[in-house]
Design an enzyme around this catalytic site. Structure first.
Site, PDB file in Angstrom:
ATOM      1  N   ASP A   5      -2.113   8.380  -1.340  1.00 17.01           N
ATOM      2  CA  ASP A   5      -3.485   9.214  -0.949  1.00 17.01           C
ATOM      3  C   ASP A   5      -3.801   9.561   0.180  1.00 17.01           C
ATOM      4  O   ASP A   5      -2.870   9.269   1.122  1.00 17.01           O
ATOM      5  CB  ASP A   5      -4.462   8.174  -1.803  1.00 17.01           C
ATOM      6  CG  ASP A   5      -4.796   6.754  -0.688  1.00 17.01           C
ATOM      7  OD1 ASP A   5      -3.556   6.466  -0.227  1.00 17.01           O
ATOM      8  OD2 ASP A   5      -5.460   6.226  -0.668  1.00 17.01           O
TER       9      ASP A   5
ATOM     10  N   CYS B 160      -7.558 -26.996   4.637  1.00 13.48           N
ATOM     11  CA  CYS B 160      -6.217 -26.580   5.027  1.00 13.48           C
ATOM     12  C   CYS B 160      -5.485 -27.557   5.816  1.00 13.48           C
ATOM     13  O   CYS B 160      -5.939 -28.507   6.412  1.00 13.48           O
ATOM     14  CB  CYS B 160      -6.364 -25.159   5.935  1.00 13.48           C
ATOM     15  SG  CYS B 160      -6.922 -25.552   7.508  1.00 13.48           S
TER      16      CYS B 160
ATOM     17  N   ASP C 121       0.717  -1.174  -0.063  1.00 14.06           N
ATOM     18  CA  ASP C 121      -0.013   0.337  -0.136  1.00 14.06           C
ATOM     19  C   ASP C 121       0.961   1.202   0.037  1.00 14.06           C
ATOM     20  O   ASP C 121       2.228   1.173   0.015  1.00 14.06           O
ATOM     21  CB  ASP C 121      -1.117  -0.009   1.094  1.00 14.06           C
ATOM     22  CG  ASP C 121      -0.082   0.196   2.451  1.00 14.06           C
ATOM     23  OD1 ASP C 121       0.986   0.186   2.384  1.00 14.06           O
ATOM     24  OD2 ASP C 121      -1.009  -0.130   3.505  1.00 14.06           O
ATOM     25  N   SER C 122       0.362   2.432  -0.085  1.00 10.25           N
ATOM     26  CA  SER C 122       1.177   3.423  -0.258  1.00 10.25           C
ATOM     27  C   SER C 122       1.520   4.210   0.855  1.00 10.25           C
ATOM     28  O   SER C 122       2.458   4.960   0.836  1.00 10.25           O
ATOM     29  CB  SER C 122       0.272   4.512  -0.945  1.00 10.25           C
ATOM     30  OG  SER C 122      -0.658   5.096  -0.341  1.00 10.25           O
TER      31      SER C 122
ATOM     32  N   HIS D  86      -5.614 -21.596   9.187  1.00  7.37           N
ATOM     33  CA  HIS D  86      -7.059 -22.296   8.966  1.00  7.37           C
ATOM     34  C   HIS D  86      -7.959 -21.269   8.269  1.00  7.37           C
ATOM     35  O   HIS D  86      -8.292 -21.166   7.275  1.00  7.37           O
ATOM     36  CB  HIS D  86      -7.904 -22.852  10.260  1.00  7.37           C
ATOM     37  CG  HIS D  86      -9.428 -22.920   9.733  1.00  7.37           C
ATOM     38  ND1 HIS D  86      -9.913 -23.818   9.055  1.00  7.37           N
ATOM     39  CD2 HIS D  86     -10.209 -21.990  10.203  1.00  7.37           C
ATOM     40  CE1 HIS D  86     -11.251 -23.734   8.926  1.00  7.37           C
ATOM     41  NE2 HIS D  86     -11.575 -22.376   9.416  1.00  7.37           N
TER      42      HIS D  86
ATOM     43  N   CYS E 208      -7.220 -28.491   9.245  1.00  6.73           N
ATOM     44  CA  CYS E 208      -8.370 -29.068   9.195  1.00  6.73           C
ATOM     45  C   CYS E 208      -7.960 -30.624   8.740  1.00  6.73           C
ATOM     46  O   CYS E 208      -8.601 -31.454   9.314  1.00  6.73           O
ATOM     47  CB  CYS E 208      -9.089 -28.695   8.170  1.00  6.73           C
ATOM     48  SG  CYS E 208      -9.953 -27.117   8.750  1.00  6.73           S
TER      49      CYS E 208
ATOM     50  N   ASP F 293      -7.995  -6.999   0.347  1.00  6.94           N
ATOM     51  CA  ASP F 293      -6.911  -7.265   1.328  1.00  6.94           C
ATOM     52  C   ASP F 293      -7.815  -7.106   2.706  1.00  6.94           C
ATOM     53  O   ASP F 293      -8.549  -6.199   2.758  1.00  6.94           O
ATOM     54  CB  ASP F 293      -5.679  -6.430   1.256  1.00  6.94           C
ATOM     55  CG  ASP F 293      -6.058  -4.947   1.524  1.00  6.94           C
ATOM     56  OD1 ASP F 293      -5.754  -4.485   2.642  1.00  6.94           O
ATOM     57  OD2 ASP F 293      -6.278  -4.190   0.765  1.00  6.94           O
TER      58      ASP F 293
HETATM   59 ZN    ZN Z   1      -9.176 -25.135   7.800  1.00  2.14          ZN
END
Ligand code: ZN
Length: 403
Positions: free
Chosen positions: A177, A342, A96-97, A371, A345, A294
């Protein structure tokens, strides 16, 4: 768009502005829609290179202000071979700026705002609660004080922001900005927007042409300002367009702001929504034509014991698709969520994860962050597939049900 950048649209939804595509950069391809995990200081809190590799994260976003002021600083990072080398991350990097820090370290500090970006009723706060501003706004740029060493103050304008981002060597950079504050008057919002436009024009002049520069649409929650800003930014030769600033009180206001802006933006440029990325926001913003997002919340809420869950596990708009990690919710041998692929999991049941939390918080932070990021990688992948298959509306309906 100049080589090596290219934005390729692969498929579009027939019933909305949703599209799926690929942003080609020097550091590989980024398939969109995609939620960019935030690595503010060049790392994701609680994760090491090992977890980042395991998750196969294709892109991250880092912060210009912090990488400039935090030792070793951007000049040293350049000498060390750039941010990709320092982070040991060979894929796509956004920065980012630094303009957002005028808000978070300036007026946000003074007004003692807990959550920057959310609507904040303006009220006079007690002198004793007021904090010193670390950002002084001028017409040419912002004089920042370092949060790492308060003796250090430096000016940052469009030229400086472009130079820092060039030193970092990120692939996708943002124009400098002034991020306005939710609760600002129309006059204040317009002044910030016009100042941003001026700085964005200068950013175009000074930026490293090897980097992909995004212009940012401002104008707060005011329709005429947003339209004016969208038209102004669309006519300039930016490589992509971001939507920034505040939008009102709730995320419904955000969708309204997007409905004003998105039809005006050039189809062929990638679009990024700054600082937003809850599950509901992703579906609604993708529907309006946003390609990337984001959001720091993905990893932050994991550390605050909230994990993402799909509708199959009871996730909905009301609970923001998250579940609290506590004894009653995590007392079974169920998976955290059945759709998530993931590493956490795959390895642990809910009960096992809760046991880890009781024994070793750091270890828990790691698995929880894996996760939440993994969950969003899976969700955005499913969204991309659904657009290709012509099923986006069906997928959205399955997730987003008004309660
Ligand atoms: Zn997961």
């Amino acid at each position: 768009m100049k080589p090596p950048f290219k934005f390729e649209i692969l498929a579009k939804d027939k019933h909305s502005r949703a599209r799926t595509g690929i942003i080609h950069t020097k550091h590989g391809k980024l398939e969109t829609p995609y939620l960019v995990p935030v690595a503010t200081r060049g790392f994701i809190i609680a994760l090491t290179k090992k977890e980042i590799n395991q998750l196969k994260i294709p892109a991250m976003l880092s912060n210009t202000y912090h990488l400039h002021f935090m030792p070793p600083g951007d000049k040293e990072i350049k000498k060390l071979g750039g941010l990709h080398r320092v982070m040991q991350f060979p894929r796509v990097l956004f920065t980012d700026s630094g303009g957002f820090q005028a808000l978070s370290l300036g007026i946000g500090r003074v007004r003692n705002m807990k959550k920057i970006g959310f609507f904040h009723e303006r009220k006079d706060i007690d002198e004793k609660d007021k904090k010193e501003s670390f950002a002084e706004m001028t017409e040419k740029g912002i004089i920042f004080k370092s949060t790492y060493d308060e003796r250090i103050s430096r000016f940052m304008g469009p030229r400086e922001s472009m130079e820092i981002q060039s030193n970092l060597g990120s692939d996708i950079i943002m124009a400098f900005d002034q991020c306005n504050c939710a609760g600002d008057t129309k006059k204040e919002t317009e002044e910030a927007m016009l100042r941003s436009h001026k700085w964005e024009l200068e950013s175009l002049k000074y930026h490293n042409k090897d980097q992909m520069l995004y212009g940012i649409v401002h104008g707060g929650a005011f329709k005429d300002l947003r339209i004016k800003s969208a038209k102004f930014i669309s006519e300039l030769p930016f490589d992509g367009i971001a939507v920034g600033g505040s939008w009102g009180k709730t995320n419904k206001d955000l969708y309204k702001v997007l409905s004003w802006i998105m039809p005006l933006l050039p189809e062929e440029k990638p679009r990024h929504l700054l600082g937003s990325g809850w599950v509901e926001d992703i579906f609604n913003a993708v529907e309006q034509g946003i390609d990337t997002f984001d959001c720091v919340e993905t990893s932050r809420i994991a550390r605050h014991r909230h994990l993402y869950i799909s509708p199959k596990s009871g996730g909905n708009i009301k609970n923001k698709f998250k579940i609290k990690v506590n004894q009653s919710n995590f007392n079974s041998n169920k998976k955290i969520d059945p759709i998530c692929q993931c590493p956490t999991c795959k390895k642990y049941t809910r009960k096992q994860l809760y046991t880890i939390l009781l024994k070793d918080k750091r270890e828990y932070y790691k698995h929880a962050t894996v996760h939440n990021i993994g969950f969003m990688l899976q969700l955005t992948k499913d969204i991309r597939e659904s657009i290709k298959q012509g099923n986006f509306q069906k997928l959205k309906k399955r997730w987003i049900k008004e309660l």
